[in-house]
Design a protein around this motif. Structure first.
Motif, short mmCIF file in Angstrom:
data_model
loop_
_atom_site.label_atom_id
_atom_site.label_comp_id
_atom_site.label_asym_id
_atom_site.label_seq_id
_atom_site.Cartn_x
_atom_site.Cartn_y
_atom_site.Cartn_z
N TYR A 78 0.85 -1.19 0.00
CA TYR A 78 0.00 0.00 0.00
C TYR A 78 0.89 1.24 0.00
CZ TYR A 78 -3.86 -3.10 1.04
OH TYR A 78 -4.80 -4.09 0.97
N MET A 85 -8.55 1.33 6.77
CA MET A 85 -8.50 -0.12 6.76
C MET A 85 -9.41 -0.61 7.88
SD MET A 85 -6.31 -0.75 4.36
CE MET A 85 -5.29 -2.19 4.38
N ASP A 99 -9.16 -3.90 3.04
CA ASP A 99 -9.10 -2.58 2.42
C ASP A 99 -10.45 -2.24 1.78
OD1 ASP A 99 -9.21 -3.66 -0.20
OD2 ASP A 99 -7.07 -3.46 -0.53
#
Length: 190
Positions: A78, A85, A99
């Motif tokens: 990421y 999240m 996610d």
């Protein structure tokens, strides 16, 4: 979205990128992380914090692994600090996260923050949709700005129906049902 597949990371991993050490406690995060309001019997993880719960990424380079440990291979990288999240499981210093696209993996707790962020209607991304940022928590309120689906903002508070958020310097109210990063009916205070 904001991640790269592990196949694209082979060169990076060979170069020696390692997971950061896990020495950051979650005690500070406990004051800002909220539990889903609708669930009276809240499940708690080993940390004592509710599961599931929303957090955000601290860093602009966060490895998501296939298992809870640095010896597991990296599945995603990421690259967006502040990306919301959802923590769905805990094991030692590792958190299984989901996610906004639904991908799951394990991230070291030291790379997560209790700072609450949300994404404006990610399910509308690529469609001709408008998310209005309003002056008050009322659908008839004056429009301050129009937010693109997929934009990330900071949550200041949520009252269960509306979230006060900041997107790129503009602050206002968004319907809580139009963001991914706060549960329906959840109360969030900064």
């Amino acid at each position: 979205m904001y991640r790269f597949s592990s196949l694209r990371l082979i060169a990076v991993l060979v170069a020696g990128i390692n997971a950061m050490p896990s020495f950051v406690a979650e005690a500070a995060a406990a004051t800002t992380e909220q539990q889903p309001a609708a669930n009276a019997d809240v499940q708690r993880g080993p940390s004592g914090l509710p599961l599931p719960r929303f957090v955000s990424l601290k860093s602009g380079r966060v490895n998501s692994r296939i298992g809870p440990g640095a010896n597991y291979s990296v599945d995603w990288l990421y690259l967006k600090p502040g990306l919301p999240m959802e923590i769905i499981q805990e094991y030692d210093n590792w958190r299984r996260v989901r996610d906004p696209d639904g991908a799951e993996g394990w991230v070291n707790q030291s790379l997560l923050s209790g700072r609450r962020t949300a994404i404006a209607a990610p399910w509308q991304k690529g469609k001709d949709a408008r998310i209005n940022l309003l002056a008050r928590p009322n659908s008839d309120a004056r429009i301050i700005a129009v937010v693109e689906p997929g934009a990330i903002g900071s949550i200041r508070s949520c009252d269960g129906d509306w979230c006060e958020m900041a997107f790129g310097g503009q602050s206002g109210w968004v319907s809580q049902s139009q963001v991914w990063g706060a549960y329906p009916g959840e109360l969030v205070k900064e």
